[in-house]
Design a protein around this motif. Structure first.
Motif, PDB file in Angstrom:
ATOM      1  N   MET A 381       0.827  -1.212   0.000  1.00 23.39           N
ATOM      2  CA  MET A 381       0.000   0.000   0.000  1.00 23.39           C
ATOM      3  C   MET A 381       0.860   1.260   0.000  1.00 23.39           C
ATOM      4  O   MET A 381       0.524   2.248  -0.665  1.00 23.39           O
ATOM      5  CB  MET A 381      -0.958  -0.021   1.187  1.00 23.39           C
ATOM      6  N   VAL A 382       1.966   1.229   0.726  1.00 20.04           N
ATOM      7  CA  VAL A 382       2.863   2.387   0.702  1.00 20.04           C
ATOM      8  C   VAL A 382       3.459   2.560  -0.689  1.00 20.04           C
ATOM      9  O   VAL A 382       3.463   3.660  -1.256  1.00 20.04           O
ATOM     10  CB  VAL A 382       3.978   2.239   1.754  1.00 20.04           C
ATOM     11  N   MET A 383       3.941   1.464  -1.285  1.00 18.08           N
ATOM     12  CA  MET A 383       4.608   1.551  -2.582  1.00 18.08           C
ATOM     13  C   MET A 383       3.638   1.774  -3.736  1.00 18.08           C
ATOM     14  O   MET A 383       4.065   2.044  -4.862  1.00 18.08           O
ATOM     15  CB  MET A 383       5.450   0.296  -2.824  1.00 18.08           C
ATOM     16  N   ALA A 384       2.340   1.677  -3.455  1.00 22.30           N
ATOM     17  CA  ALA A 384       1.328   1.978  -4.468  1.00 22.30           C
ATOM     18  C   ALA A 384       0.802   3.400  -4.351  1.00 22.30           C
ATOM     19  O   ALA A 384       0.097   3.881  -5.244  1.00 22.30           O
ATOM     20  CB  ALA A 384       0.165   0.997  -4.346  1.00 22.30           C
ATOM     21  N   SER A 385       1.149   4.088  -3.276  1.00 23.97           N
ATOM     22  CA  SER A 385       0.602   5.427  -3.038  1.00 23.97           C
ATOM     23  C   SER A 385       1.283   6.466  -3.921  1.00 23.97           C
ATOM     24  O   SER A 385       2.469   6.369  -4.239  1.00 23.97           O
ATOM     25  CB  SER A 385       0.780   5.815  -1.567  1.00 23.97           C
ATOM     26  N   ALA A 386       0.521   7.471  -4.315  1.00 21.62           N
ATOM     27  CA  ALA A 386       1.072   8.542  -5.146  1.00 21.62           C
ATOM     28  C   ALA A 386       2.190   9.280  -4.424  1.00 21.62           C
ATOM     29  O   ALA A 386       3.161   9.735  -5.048  1.00 21.62           O
ATOM     30  CB  ALA A 386      -0.037   9.514  -5.537  1.00 21.62           C
TER      31      ALA A 386
END
Length: 392
Positions: A381-386
């Motif tokens: 989720m962190v690495m998918a966040s803008a």
């Protein structure tokens, strides 16, 4: 410069390998591939630049070419006569089979003077006299390129783009260019001084960019992958590190080291995403040239599996410190925010990730798989966040 020019891979890629002098009987001329690209891509660029990286204009307001076709043709003579150095090859016999030596790939290319052009070479205001020995001609040519006034701003701006922001101010470029020209002790081209100037500049370290939408840069997919691997202790159990080709944008990263589609790399430094706010503001976003609908989904799907399961049975992340925090979603996300985002996640994003994690509680009875699932979900989720994808 000489190490790069005579590198066997470079010789193969840009045709210096086997490049021969002119032959008036057959009409053969030296190959111009490397002579063009060493100027266009590696040193001075296509147009003359001011020290701050802005383009020089002539009296009519037109850009000024940094080199001509004559410069390319003359410089090409310098790069003739080189080929793989086969002198140290020692084939190996394995199970009765002879394996050709690859020693040549690790050696600088060798010069055969009889294949090297003896003509004078005039380019960029410099003339290398006729009959100059090949090694001497090469040094003069590379020194001429190195001392061209374009090199500082051309190289400096692109390094800022790769490391800090896609759209540095001219003043920022000028400061980095000045460091290239003189490290403070009269030395030109001190890369330690250049990278210190890039990373320690007020424009790089100050808080003002954090609130500017056009500030920062999109992280390249393979840089994200490398950060994940280094941050979480990826190990190769067999010590083979067989990561493979990750170029497929639909199922992998859409980018893989040493596998750009052309000599122009994965993306152009001046790329502008069409029909966007960036285009309207005349800003560039180089890394967006390899972003498509397919690559967005491909990255998420690939990283979801890699983060949770590693790469096959050999390459496995450790997550030692993260597993120790797994029962405390807020503490886990705080650690990931620090390590992956330099604490740049917004409070809203942090809260959303923590809430998603808490939807599946971890208790003393939770097994190892459940604990690892939570860590993997948090990392993904962190690495998918803008706010992660755009580095500020």
């Amino acid at each position: 410069g000489e190490d790069v020019t005579l590198n066997a891979a470079m010789g193969y890629w840009l045709n210096t390998k086997g490049n021969q002098k002119e032959n008036t009987a057959t009409g053969r001329q030296p190959d111009e591939n490397y002579s063009r690209e060493v100027m266009q891509l590696m040193t001075i660029g296509l147009v003359e630049l001011n020290p701050d990286g802005t383009e020089k204009l002539d009296g009519a307001g037109a850009k000024v070419d940094s080199y001509t076709q004559s410069d390319v043709s003359n410089l090409a003579r310098v790069f003739t006569g080189y080929d793989f150095n086969q002198s140290q090859n020692q084939p190996t016999v394995v199970d009765g089979r002879t394996i050709p030596s690859t020693t040549f790939a690790r050696l600088p290319m060798a010069l055969t003077e009889s294949r090297h052009s003896t003509l004078a070479a005039t380019f960029l205001g410099t003339t290398i006299p006729a009959n100059t020995p090949g090694p001497t001609a090469l040094r003069i040519a590379l020194d001429t390129l190195f001392n061209h006034p374009n090199v500082g701003p051309f190289f400096g701006k692109q390094m800022i783009q790769r490391l800090v922001t896609s759209n540095p101010s001219p003043a920022y470029v000028a400061r980095v260019s000045a460091a290239f020209n003189n490290n403070g002790s009269g030395v030109r081209g001190d890369l330690g001084a250049v990278f210190a100037a890039i990373l320690l500049d007020d424009e790089a370290r100050g808080p003002q960019g954090l609130t500017q939408p056009a500030w920062g840069k999109l992280r390249e997919p393979m840089v994200r992958f490398a950060q994940w691997a280094r941050t979480f202790g990826l190990v190769s159990l067999a010590d083979t590190w067989k990561i493979g080709d990750l170029s497929n944008p639909a199922t992998q990263l859409g980018q893989s080291p040493l596998r750009s589609a052309s000599v122009f790399n994965f993306f152009r430094p001046g790329y502008v995403p069409p029909s966007t706010a960036l285009a309207a503001s005349k800003s560039v976003a180089p890394e967006f040239q390899i972003v498509t609908e397919s690559s967005v989904g491909g990255y998420l799907n690939y990283m979801q599996n890699a983060i949770r399961n590693g790469l096959g049975s050999d390459l496995q992340p450790a997550y030692t410190a993260e597993l120790a925090l797994v029962a405390d979603a807020a503490a886990l996300v705080a650690r990931l925010n620090l390590l992956l985002c330099a604490n740049q996640l917004s409070a809203a994003t942090v809260a959303a990730i923590v809430a998603a994690l808490n939807a599946t509680p971890i208790t003393a009875a939770s097994n190892d798989s459940a604990r690892r699932n939570r860590v993997a979900a948090a990392v993904l989720m962190v690495m998918a966040s803008a706010e992660y994808l755009v580095q500020k």
